[in-house]
Design a protein around this motif. Structure first.
Motif, mmCIF file in Angstrom:
data_model
loop_
_atom_site.group_PDB
_atom_site.id
_atom_site.type_symbol
_atom_site.label_atom_id
_atom_site.label_comp_id
_atom_site.label_asym_id
_atom_site.label_seq_id
_atom_site.Cartn_x
_atom_site.Cartn_y
_atom_site.Cartn_z
ATOM 1 N N GLN A 196 1.255 -13.308 0.866
ATOM 2 C CA GLN A 196 -0.136 -12.884 0.907
ATOM 3 C C GLN A 196 -0.734 -12.694 -0.479
ATOM 4 O O GLN A 196 -1.887 -12.302 -0.607
ATOM 5 C CB GLN A 196 -0.243 -11.583 1.704
ATOM 6 N N GLY A 197 0.065 -12.967 -1.523
ATOM 7 C CA GLY A 197 -0.455 -12.937 -2.883
ATOM 8 C C GLY A 197 -0.329 -11.611 -3.605
ATOM 9 O O GLY A 197 -0.878 -11.443 -4.699
ATOM 10 N N TYR A 198 0.397 -10.653 -3.040
ATOM 11 C CA TYR A 198 0.553 -9.358 -3.697
ATOM 12 C C TYR A 198 1.473 -9.469 -4.910
ATOM 13 O O TYR A 198 2.455 -10.210 -4.899
ATOM 14 C CB TYR A 198 1.123 -8.327 -2.721
ATOM 15 N N THR A 199 1.146 -8.724 -5.965
ATOM 16 C CA THR A 199 1.985 -8.693 -7.159
ATOM 17 C C THR A 199 3.206 -7.820 -6.907
ATOM 18 O O THR A 199 3.299 -7.105 -5.907
ATOM 19 C CB THR A 199 1.211 -8.126 -8.353
ATOM 20 N N MET A 200 4.137 -7.846 -7.869
ATOM 21 C CA MET A 200 5.338 -7.018 -7.764
ATOM 22 C C MET A 200 4.972 -5.546 -7.657
ATOM 23 O O MET A 200 5.535 -4.802 -6.846
ATOM 24 C CB MET A 200 6.228 -7.259 -8.979
ATOM 25 N N SER A 201 3.994 -5.116 -8.457
ATOM 26 C CA SER A 201 3.568 -3.710 -8.422
ATOM 27 C C SER A 201 2.921 -3.361 -7.090
ATOM 28 O O SER A 201 3.149 -2.282 -6.534
ATOM 29 C CB SER A 201 2.589 -3.434 -9.566
ATOM 30 N N ASP A 202 2.092 -4.283 -6.568
ATOM 31 C CA ASP A 202 1.454 -4.059 -5.274
ATOM 32 C C ASP A 202 2.503 -3.895 -4.171
ATOM 33 O O ASP A 202 2.396 -3.007 -3.313
ATOM 34 C CB ASP A 202 0.541 -5.235 -4.909
ATOM 35 N N ILE A 203 3.512 -4.769 -4.206
ATOM 36 C CA ILE A 203 4.560 -4.710 -3.181
ATOM 37 C C ILE A 203 5.320 -3.401 -3.280
ATOM 38 O O ILE A 203 5.615 -2.751 -2.265
ATOM 39 C CB ILE A 203 5.516 -5.917 -3.322
ATOM 40 N N ALA A 204 5.637 -2.992 -4.501
ATOM 41 C CA ALA A 204 6.352 -1.718 -4.698
ATOM 42 C C ALA A 204 5.530 -0.561 -4.138
ATOM 43 O O ALA A 204 6.077 0.330 -3.462
ATOM 44 C CB ALA A 204 6.642 -1.522 -6.181
ATOM 45 N N ASP A 205 4.230 -0.555 -4.391
ATOM 46 C CA ASP A 205 3.362 0.524 -3.886
ATOM 47 C C ASP A 205 3.324 0.527 -2.362
ATOM 48 O O ASP A 205 3.435 1.585 -1.732
ATOM 49 C CB ASP A 205 1.936 0.362 -4.437
ATOM 50 N N LEU A 247 5.481 -0.637 -0.255
ATOM 51 C CA LEU A 247 6.779 -0.316 0.356
ATOM 52 C C LEU A 247 7.313 1.040 -0.084
ATOM 53 O O LEU A 247 8.396 1.447 0.347
ATOM 54 C CB LEU A 247 7.806 -1.403 0.016
ATOM 55 N N CYS A 248 6.534 1.707 -0.959
ATOM 56 C CA CYS A 248 6.959 3.025 -1.485
ATOM 57 C C CYS A 248 8.314 2.923 -2.173
ATOM 58 O O CYS A 248 9.216 3.753 -1.978
ATOM 59 C CB CYS A 248 7.010 4.067 -0.368
ATOM 60 N N LYS A 249 8.468 1.875 -2.981
ATOM 61 C CA LYS A 249 9.693 1.665 -3.740
ATOM 62 C C LYS A 249 9.336 1.387 -5.191
ATOM 63 O O LYS A 249 8.175 1.089 -5.514
ATOM 64 C CB LYS A 249 10.503 0.492 -3.166
ATOM 65 N N SER A 250 10.314 1.477 -6.069
ATOM 66 C CA SER A 250 10.062 1.193 -7.475
ATOM 67 C C SER A 250 9.978 -0.314 -7.694
ATOM 68 O O SER A 250 10.501 -1.107 -6.894
ATOM 69 C CB SER A 250 11.175 1.783 -8.348
ATOM 70 N N VAL A 251 9.335 -0.700 -8.798
ATOM 71 C CA VAL A 251 9.254 -2.126 -9.141
ATOM 72 C C VAL A 251 10.653 -2.691 -9.352
ATOM 73 O O VAL A 251 10.951 -3.819 -8.952
ATOM 74 C CB VAL A 251 8.386 -2.323 -10.401
ATOM 75 N N ASP A 252 11.540 -1.896 -9.980
ATOM 76 C CA ASP A 252 12.912 -2.350 -10.205
ATOM 77 C C ASP A 252 13.634 -2.621 -8.884
ATOM 78 O O ASP A 252 14.419 -3.571 -8.782
ATOM 79 C CB ASP A 252 13.694 -1.321 -11.015
#
Length: 252
Positions: A205-214, A216-221
């Protein structure tokens, strides 16, 4: 070695006694396939094992090889002679023979549930495109032979031809064919956990790594680690290939 079109039509799947009345029943089949072709970017065609040609070819197959749908339909199996590298034509013949050998071991009432999938190159001018090809029986004869088969072509998620699998819908295990050992091997299907599915779907859907982390309530790492593990599991190099693999092999 020159490939003979007739070698694709083996005695164990020779179809007999199909009438013009039987063919009238295929009109709805073709119309449904045309509707499916309009709704997807996949190339779609129908193999007729009785007349040993193509019953229908979608227009978007022209993108892969530079021929019109009518021309490809007139080629029939000559399409593979003209648009598949010669060394891979021999691979297709082996897949065809061994695929039918395995298919004929399946109980007749289960055969419509199976799909065989494999990757090969299509030649377009001087270009080679690696595609994933899937063949699913549509209509069987009373004794269980394939009369009509639906074929779809999409971009491969892999780097080399092969990866030949036969799988029953909604079954965890599958058969993989080894071109080195020339035999089928029973394997367990790859499965994705909930986080891996979400990462793939959100990436699509085009979400960035940071967007996905937010989301999913998980860290970018953690998301990065999930992607690395996912790529290793699917044996792909990037998110585009991972998505293609997941779609081709119905992991989402």
């Amino acid at each position: 070695m020159r490939t003979d079109v007739g070698n694709f039509f083996i005695p164990s799947n020779t179809v007999h006694n199909i009438t013009e009345e039987d063919y009238q029943k295929t009109d709805l089949l073709v119309q449904a396939t045309k509707a499916f072709a309009r709704s997807t970017n996949q190339c779609v065609y129908i193999i007729d094992y009785y007349k040993q040609n193509f019953l229908y070819v979608s227009e978007n197959l022209a993108y892969w090889c530079g021929e019109t749908a009518d021309t490809i339909k007139s080629f029939g199996y000559q399409f593979y002679m003209k648009h598949v590298p010669e060394n891979e034509q021999q691979m297709l013949l082996e897949i065809n023979k061994k695929g039918f050998d395995l298919f004929n071991e399946i109980p007749c009432d289960k055969r419509l549930d199976y799909t065989i999938s494999y990757d090969f190159h299509i030649i377009h001018g001087k270009k080679l495109r690696l595609v994933n090809h899937q063949l699913t029986p549509m209509m069987l004869t009373p004794d269980g032979r394939i009369w009509m088969a639906l074929c779809t072509i999409s971009l491969s998620a892999r780097n080399t031809p092969g990866y030949i699998i036969m799988k029953k819908a909604d079954e965890k295990g599958f058969y993989e064919y080894s071109l080195e050992k020339h035999r089928w091997i029973k394997n367990e299907s790859i499965t994705l956990n909930e986080t891996e599915r979400e990462v793939l779907l959100l990436s699509a859907q085009g979400y960035t790594m940071s967007d996905i982390a937010d989301r999913l309530c998980k860290s970018v790492d953690t998301v990065k680690a999930c992607k690395r593990a996912l790529f290793a599991k699917l044996e792909v190099r990037n998110i585009t290939e991972a998505l293609s693999y997941a779609i081709n092999y119905r992991l989402l």
